[in-house]
Design a protein around this motif. Structure first.
Motif, PDB file in Angstrom:
ATOM      1  N   PRO A 152     -71.648 -84.239 -54.251  1.00 28.29           N
ATOM      2  CA  PRO A 152     -70.700 -84.664 -53.218  1.00 28.29           C
ATOM      3  C   PRO A 152     -70.615 -86.186 -53.111  1.00 28.29           C
ATOM      4  O   PRO A 152     -71.633 -86.876 -53.038  1.00 28.29           O
ATOM      5  N   VAL A 153     -69.379 -86.682 -53.092  1.00 30.79           N
ATOM      6  CA  VAL A 153     -69.141 -88.121 -53.013  1.00 30.79           C
ATOM      7  C   VAL A 153     -69.332 -88.609 -51.579  1.00 30.79           C
ATOM      8  O   VAL A 153     -68.878 -87.982 -50.622  1.00 30.79           O
ATOM      9  N   VAL A 154     -70.005 -89.745 -51.440  1.00 35.79           N
ATOM     10  CA  VAL A 154     -70.262 -90.358 -50.139  1.00 35.79           C
ATOM     11  C   VAL A 154     -69.228 -91.435 -49.835  1.00 35.79           C
ATOM     12  O   VAL A 154     -68.647 -91.473 -48.756  1.00 35.79           O
ATOM     13  N   TRP A 188     -76.566 -96.360 -44.437  1.00 40.39           N
ATOM     14  CA  TRP A 188     -76.179 -95.179 -43.665  1.00 40.39           C
ATOM     15  C   TRP A 188     -77.293 -94.135 -43.672  1.00 40.39           C
ATOM     16  O   TRP A 188     -77.616 -93.555 -42.645  1.00 40.39           O
ATOM     17  N   PHE A 189     -77.861 -93.897 -44.850  1.00 43.02           N
ATOM     18  CA  PHE A 189     -78.916 -92.896 -44.964  1.00 43.02           C
ATOM     19  C   PHE A 189     -80.143 -93.339 -44.161  1.00 43.02           C
ATOM     20  O   PHE A 189     -80.735 -92.545 -43.410  1.00 43.02           O
ATOM     21  N   ALA A 190     -80.550 -94.577 -44.316  1.00 41.99           N
ATOM     22  CA  ALA A 190     -81.733 -95.082 -43.606  1.00 41.99           C
ATOM     23  C   ALA A 190     -81.548 -95.017 -42.097  1.00 41.99           C
ATOM     24  O   ALA A 190     -82.514 -94.780 -41.351  1.00 41.99           O
ATOM     25  N   ASP A 191     -80.329 -95.201 -41.637  1.00 36.88           N
ATOM     26  CA  ASP A 191     -80.028 -95.165 -40.208  1.00 36.88           C
ATOM     27  C   ASP A 191     -79.858 -93.738 -39.683  1.00 36.88           C
ATOM     28  O   ASP A 191     -79.569 -93.547 -38.492  1.00 36.88           O
ATOM     29  N   GLY A 192     -79.986 -92.741 -40.566  1.00 35.38           N
ATOM     30  CA  GLY A 192     -79.839 -91.358 -40.147  1.00 35.38           C
ATOM     31  C   GLY A 192     -78.398 -90.918 -39.964  1.00 35.38           C
ATOM     32  O   GLY A 192     -78.130 -89.844 -39.417  1.00 35.38           O
ATOM     33  N   ARG A 193     -77.458 -91.717 -40.440  1.00 32.23           N
ATOM     34  CA  ARG A 193     -76.039 -91.380 -40.279  1.00 32.23           C
ATOM     35  C   ARG A 193     -75.504 -90.514 -41.413  1.00 32.23           C
ATOM     36  O   ARG A 193     -74.522 -89.803 -41.235  1.00 32.23           O
ATOM     37  N   LEU A 194     -76.138 -90.601 -42.577  1.00 27.98           N
ATOM     38  CA  LEU A 194     -75.661 -89.899 -43.769  1.00 27.98           C
ATOM     39  C   LEU A 194     -76.630 -88.798 -44.139  1.00 27.98           C
ATOM     40  O   LEU A 194     -77.842 -89.013 -44.194  1.00 27.98           O
ATOM     41  N   GLY A 200     -71.355 -80.153 -47.522  1.00 31.49           N
ATOM     42  CA  GLY A 200     -71.181 -81.357 -48.327  1.00 31.49           C
ATOM     43  C   GLY A 200     -71.764 -82.559 -47.625  1.00 31.49           C
ATOM     44  O   GLY A 200     -72.633 -82.440 -46.756  1.00 31.49           O
ATOM     45  N   ALA A 201     -71.284 -83.738 -47.980  1.00 29.28           N
ATOM     46  CA  ALA A 201     -71.789 -84.974 -47.382  1.00 29.28           C
ATOM     47  C   ALA A 201     -71.237 -85.126 -45.967  1.00 29.28           C
ATOM     48  O   ALA A 201     -70.047 -84.929 -45.722  1.00 29.28           O
ATOM     49  N   LEU A 202     -72.137 -85.490 -45.046  1.00 28.72           N
ATOM     50  CA  LEU A 202     -71.760 -85.722 -43.659  1.00 28.72           C
ATOM     51  C   LEU A 202     -72.047 -87.162 -43.287  1.00 28.72           C
ATOM     52  O   LEU A 202     -73.113 -87.691 -43.603  1.00 28.72           O
ATOM     53  N   LEU A 203     -71.123 -87.799 -42.597  1.00 25.53           N
ATOM     54  CA  LEU A 203     -71.320 -89.129 -42.024  1.00 25.53           C
ATOM     55  C   LEU A 203     -71.117 -89.013 -40.529  1.00 25.53           C
ATOM     56  O   LEU A 203     -70.057 -88.577 -40.077  1.00 25.53           O
ATOM     57  N   ASP A 204     -72.144 -89.369 -39.772  1.00 25.09           N
ATOM     58  CA  ASP A 204     -72.114 -89.220 -38.311  1.00 25.09           C
ATOM     59  C   ASP A 204     -71.759 -87.787 -37.927  1.00 25.09           C
ATOM     60  O   ASP A 204     -70.947 -87.544 -37.026  1.00 25.09           O
ATOM     61  N   GLN A 206     -69.939 -85.708 -39.315  1.00 21.59           N
ATOM     62  CA  GLN A 206     -68.590 -85.288 -39.679  1.00 21.59           C
ATOM     63  C   GLN A 206     -68.478 -85.154 -41.190  1.00 21.59           C
ATOM     64  O   GLN A 206     -68.904 -86.062 -41.925  1.00 21.59           O
ATOM     65  N   PRO A 207     -67.893 -84.053 -41.689  1.00 25.54           N
ATOM     66  CA  PRO A 207     -67.759 -83.888 -43.144  1.00 25.54           C
ATOM     67  C   PRO A 207     -66.883 -84.978 -43.741  1.00 25.54           C
ATOM     68  O   PRO A 207     -65.835 -85.336 -43.191  1.00 25.54           O
ATOM     69  N   LEU A 208     -67.325 -85.518 -44.861  1.00 25.54           N
ATOM     70  CA  LEU A 208     -66.519 -86.480 -45.596  1.00 25.54           C
ATOM     71  C   LEU A 208     -65.554 -85.740 -46.505  1.00 25.54           C
ATOM     72  O   LEU A 208     -65.830 -84.625 -46.956  1.00 25.54           O
ATOM     73  N   ALA A 209     -64.426 -86.355 -46.789  1.00 25.73           N
ATOM     74  CA  ALA A 209     -63.466 -85.755 -47.715  1.00 25.73           C
ATOM     75  C   ALA A 209     -64.087 -85.659 -49.105  1.00 25.73           C
ATOM     76  O   ALA A 209     -65.118 -86.275 -49.395  1.00 25.73           O
TER      77      ALA A 209
END
Length: 217
Positions: A152-154, A188-194, A200-204, A206-209
């Motif tokens: 999954p693309v970030v 993002w990963f270190a901050d717990g956001r990713l 799939g990949a989630l940011l905050d 929310q699913p990323l496209a």
């Protein structure tokens, strides 16, 4: 990884380590991110010197010393796991990884690839983009799975291909984008956001496209 926990990061390299340097510079002073080791399969990789200057523990594991790919990956995992990593970052690590390796670090293994995935997986991406008549080219950070360059693309960053571009010129411009988006994904990963989930990949949360977050330089 809880909000208060430090994210231990191990970076794997094979060459100059320019992406490693970008990540080192970006995370300097970050309260939650710690690059605890850099591992190279080549003793002459300049990235090892970058790590030394930054005071980061270095390991060299020559893949030629092992009977096969799995034997090397097994030894590599033992070296990496000494540092109890929350995240393993592939920064120009020129080895195809075994399924055993990718499963061991599932959900905590990132790579950067010099194309706009899913286009041009594999090698020689810049020339292939020119030969295909693409109007755009760029780079993608993705979670690593057993499928080569298929996780999954970030995040992606794109730039236009000029009519007179050579593969070398294109590579230089793409590298500049890599140095912007790879540190961002690691942060993002270190901050717990990713994170990587069944969706799939989630940011905050929310699913990323499918093409990930579209970075604007």
């Amino acid at each position: 990884m809880t909000d208060s926990k430090t994210c231990n990061i191990v970076v794997l390299i094979s060459g100059s380590g320019s992406n490693l340097q970008a990540i080192i510079d970006d995370l300097a002073g970050h309260p939650k991110a710690h690059i605890c080791a850099v591992v190279s399969n080549r003793a002459d990789a300049y990235g090892l010197i970058r790590a030394e200057k930054a005071g980061i523990t270095r390991h060299v594991l020559n893949h030629k010393d092992f009977a096969d790919r799995l034997a090397f990956d097994t030894a590599l995992m033992q070296v990496i796991d000494q540092h109890q990593p929350d995240l393993v970052v592939l920064a120009g690590f020129m080895r195809i990884l075994t399924p055993e390796f990718t499963r061991h670090y599932a959900h905590r293994l990132l790579n950067i690839h010099p194309s706009l995935l899913p286009k041009h997986k594999g090698l020689n991406t810049h020339q292939r983009a020119i030969d295909a008549g693409d109007h755009q080219h760029g780079c993608s950070v993705h979670f690593v799975t057993e499928e080569l360059d298929g996780g999954p693309v970030v995040i992606q960053a794109a730039l236009p291909i000029q009519s007179n571009d050579t593969a070398e010129q294109l590579a230089q411009r793409v590298h500049a984008l890599e140095h912007q988006i790879y540190p961002l994904a690691v942060r993002w990963f270190a901050d717990g956001r990713l994170q990587l989930s069944e969706q799939g990949a989630l940011l905050d949360q929310q699913p990323l496209a499918n093409s990930g977050y579209q970075f604007q330089p």
